[in-house]
Structures are given as structure tokens and as C-alpha cells.
Write an enzyme that holds these catalytic residues in place. Structure first.
Site, PDB file in Angstrom:
ATOM      1  N   GLY A  73       0.840  -1.184   0.000  1.00 34.98           N
ATOM      2  CA  GLY A  73       0.000   0.000   0.000  1.00 34.98           C
ATOM      3  C   GLY A  73       0.878   1.238   0.000  1.00 34.98           C
ATOM      4  O   GLY A  73       2.013   1.206   0.479  1.00 34.98           O
ATOM      5  N   GLY A 116       1.091  -4.912   1.232  1.00 36.45           N
ATOM      6  CA  GLY A 116      -0.175  -5.003   0.525  1.00 36.45           C
ATOM      7  C   GLY A 116      -0.100  -5.818  -0.745  1.00 36.45           C
ATOM      8  O   GLY A 116      -1.102  -6.364  -1.208  1.00 36.45           O
ATOM      9  N   GLU A 125       6.865  -4.573   7.717  1.00 33.36           N
ATOM     10  CA  GLU A 125       6.222  -3.475   8.445  1.00 33.36           C
ATOM     11  C   GLU A 125       6.875  -3.092   9.765  1.00 33.36           C
ATOM     12  O   GLU A 125       6.797  -1.925  10.177  1.00 33.36           O
ATOM     13  CB  GLU A 125       4.743  -3.817   8.671  1.00 33.36           C
ATOM     14  CG  GLU A 125       3.890  -3.805   7.416  1.00 33.36           C
ATOM     15  CD  GLU A 125       3.962  -5.082   6.595  1.00 33.36           C
ATOM     16  OE1 GLU A 125       3.316  -5.156   5.534  1.00 33.36           O
ATOM     17  OE2 GLU A 125       4.682  -6.015   7.001  1.00 33.36           O
ATOM     18  N   ASP A 164      -0.095  -6.571   8.077  1.00 30.67           N
ATOM     19  CA  ASP A 164      -1.553  -6.530   8.013  1.00 30.67           C
ATOM     20  C   ASP A 164      -2.034  -7.288   6.776  1.00 30.67           C
ATOM     21  O   ASP A 164      -1.433  -8.294   6.422  1.00 30.67           O
ATOM     22  CB  ASP A 164      -2.054  -5.080   8.060  1.00 30.67           C
ATOM     23  CG  ASP A 164      -1.590  -4.254   6.858  1.00 30.67           C
ATOM     24  OD1 ASP A 164      -0.719  -4.726   6.087  1.00 30.67           O
ATOM     25  OD2 ASP A 164      -2.103  -3.131   6.683  1.00 30.67           O
TER      26      ASP A 164
END
Length: 356
Positions: A71, A119, A142, A150
Site C-alpha cells: 500500500g 499489501g 512493516e 496486516d
């Protein structure tokens, strides 16, 4: 209209025979996801699932660098810093997209060529047919930006063999094709020079059996990677439920792999390490991907209220000094009660029809 045109530019959707092709089209940004792209992907999946002439979907990324670098956290960073209430909209729509991919009713073939991170893992590893190449570089990096894995990472990582997922999630280290397959993030190894031929074959595949036969015709052995070679060390040192115990176990060893791993962990956000480990252990006991996505959304909401994410993105992407100043700076300063807000419901449920 402007947003629709932007989405069309960043995601190219087309049919090639029996295959629905989705091409991420931000090559200069290694196809990092934006909200319009997430929406375009969701719409494309709906279109292809409803189309009786489509037997499979193929996800690919434009450019030579990779499928998707994740992302676009710089956008999230800027919105969060500005206090923009729209900051949560990206995750609010990205996470349901990850679930949509996991439940997609036709073969979903992800070509995980080049960089596949964050992502990018979310839009590929939840698919049914996941293909890596000699150029694949996969990571959930991350903890290095004050965040946590995530996009369903707390569902995928705990289901890797032994403690490989714990190692991947905490270190954020990049691995190659063999490790992606070993960890359960991919299924097949195919040379990058054969991907075009594979897509041509998939365009002529009339059903799931034909899709699998087409993939099998191009697949090769991936060999043995870092995770398999160091499985015993990883399992012995990452089996604990506190980060302090993991650090102690690594510190007690004298091998190069343990020393290198400890050096990496020492550079990560202490809060992110503890939060990630807790999410992974909870994910191991979770009954569904939805449960993990809901928990990750709550944690992400709290992340935006804290220091480390903004500092991590600053150091990596804004000032690029690679020298984040974490707060707290030491593991022992992160208390169990400090993690409680990350597990509180701040912004409602992503899947209200699936109340837990």
C-alpha cells in the site's frame, strides 16, 4: 469522473480468451496500491466472477521491478499527519478486498514476479494459484516502519511451518521464491521468461482443471531456501510468546544466522515487535481470516494515533535517513498495558455481517 479515470490508468482490466487479466499500472511506484486501485480491483473481480466466459483471473504488475510494493504508506502517513478522517478509508476497503480474493469463486492466478511486499502480499498470497519466479522478493517489512504485518498477515504468517512465519513477521526480511513456497505464500515456481507463455495458455483454459494443467506444464523445482535451511534454529529461537525471550534465545547462540537475525531485530520498532508477536499468536488461534482482519484494522487505527509509524515512514520514505528514533526506544519500555489500545474497537467493524 477524475477518480474513475485515475483508477483506470492505475489498473488495466481486460479479457484474453477465457482469462480475465488485471494489470497493476504504477510501475514507477512498483505498483504500490492506492484507494482508487483497490476499488478498481474489487470491481474487476466482481465483473470476472459474474462473466460465464471467464474461467480464471490473472493478476500481474507492469514494469520490471515487481508485482506490488504494498500500500502507498506515504499517502497514509500524510493523511494521518494532517488528521484527515479519510485516512482509514484505504484499509477499510483494502482488507475486504483481501477477503474477497481469498473467497474468489474461480482460479485466481497471481504472478508474483519481482518485489511483492506488504499489501502486495495481500492481493496475491490469498489467491488460489500463486506463482513465484527467480526474481521474486517477498517480505512483510512493516516492523521496520513502526507498523505490523496486516492484509491478513496475522492469518497467513502463523500458518507457515514451525516458526517461519514468526521470523518473517518480526524481522521483515526479504525472501526469495523457495522461501515463499516453503512459508505457504506461494504454490509454484516458474521462470519469468515463461510467464507470457503461461498467460497465453491460461487464456485457453476452459476450467479449473485446465488452469492447473497449464500451470503445471511450466512449473519447475524452486530448490531450498533460507527458511528450510535454518528451520531448526528458527523454531528453537522464535517459539516463545515474548519478544524478550526470542532476543535471549538468539543472543545465546553463536551462529551467523542468529547473530544476523538479532542485528535486524534490534533495528525494528520495539512496539511493533511486541504488537506483531501478539497479533501472530492470536492469529494462530483464530478461526477465520475475517477475525484477523478485524483485529488488524483495530490495531491500524491505533497505530495512526502513535509516534512510531510516522517516524518509520519519515526515516524510510520522507527524509530517507534510515535512522528512525523509536518511542519507546527499548523493548523493556513497552509494557503489556501499552498494547491494550491496539486491541480496542475504534472505528467499527469491516464485516458487520460477520459479527464475532
Amino acid at each position: 469522473m477524475e477518480q474513475k479515470m485515475e483508477a483506470e490508468a492505475q489498473v488495466v482490466v481486460e479479457k484474453a480468451g477465457a482469462a480475465g487479466i488485471i494489470r497493476l499500472n504504477r510501475p514507477k511506484a512498483i505498483n504500490s496500491l492506492t484507494l482508487p486501485m483497490v476499488r478498481a480491483l474489487f470491481q474487476a473481480l466482481q465483473r470476472f466472477e459474474d462473466d460465464p466466459d471467464i474461467s480464471c483471473v490473472v493478476l500481474t504488475g507492469e514494469g520490471e521491478r515487481g508485482l506490488c510494493a504494498g500500500g502507498d504508506v506515504r499517502i497514509i502517513h500524510d493523511l494521518g499527519k494532517a488528521g484527515d478522517p479519510q485516512v482509514l478509508e484505504f484499509w477499510r476497503e483494502e482488507f475486504p478486498l483481501n477477503y474477497r480474493i481469498a473467497r474468489f469463486g474461480k482460479p485466481y492466478v497471481a504472478l508474483m514476479d519481482g518485489i511483492v511486499m506488504g499489501g502486495g502480499v495481500g492481493i496475491s498470497a490469498h489467491g488460489s494459484h500463486r506463482i513465484v519466479t527467480e526474481r521474486t522478493r517477498l517480505a512483510m517489512p512493516e516492523t521496520g516502519i513502526g507498523y505490523f504485518p496486516d492484509v491478513g498477515g496475522s492469518w497467513l504468517l502463523p500458518r507457515a511451518p514451525g516458526e517461519c512465519g514468526t521470523w518473517l513477521g518480526l524481522t521483515g526480511n526479504t525472501v526469495a521464491a523457495a522461501d515463499a513456497i516453503h512459508a505457504g505464500f506461494a504454490d509454484y515456481y516458474i521462470g519469468s521468461d515463461r510467464l507470457d507463455a503461461l498467460v497465453r495458455d491460461l487464456s485457453q483454459a476452459a476450467d479449473t482443471q485446465a488452469v492447473e494443467a497449464a500451470i503445471a506444464a511450466h512449473a519447475m523445482e524452486a530448490g531450498k531456501g533460507v527458511l528450510a535451511a535454518n528451520r531448526d534454529v528458527i523454531d528453537a529461537t522464535f517459539r516463545f510468546d515474548t519478544v524478550e525471550e526470542i532476543f535471549a534465545a538468539l543472543s545465546a547462540r553463536d551462529d551467523v544466522f542468529s547473530k544476523d537475525t538479532l542485528e535486524v531485530l534490534n533495528r525494528r520498532s520495539p512496539t511493533s515487535l511486541k504488537l506483531t508477536l501478539k497479533l501472530l499468536r492470536l492469529g494462530r488461534e483464530s478461526a477465520s481470516l475475517i477475525e484477523c482482519l478485524e483485529r488488524e484494522f483495530a490495531a491500524g487505527t491505533e497505530i495512526l494515533r502513535q509516534h512510531d509509524f510516522y517516524e518509520g515512514v519519515r526515516a524510510a520514505l520522507v527524509d530517507k535517513d534510515r535512522n528512525p528514533r523509536w518511542r519507546p526506544a527499548r523493548l523493556e519500555e513497552v509494557r503489556e498495558e501499552d498494547l491494550a489500545p491496539y486491541f480496542a474497537e475504534h472505528s467499527g467493524n469491516l464485516f458487520p455481517e460477520h459479527r464475532l
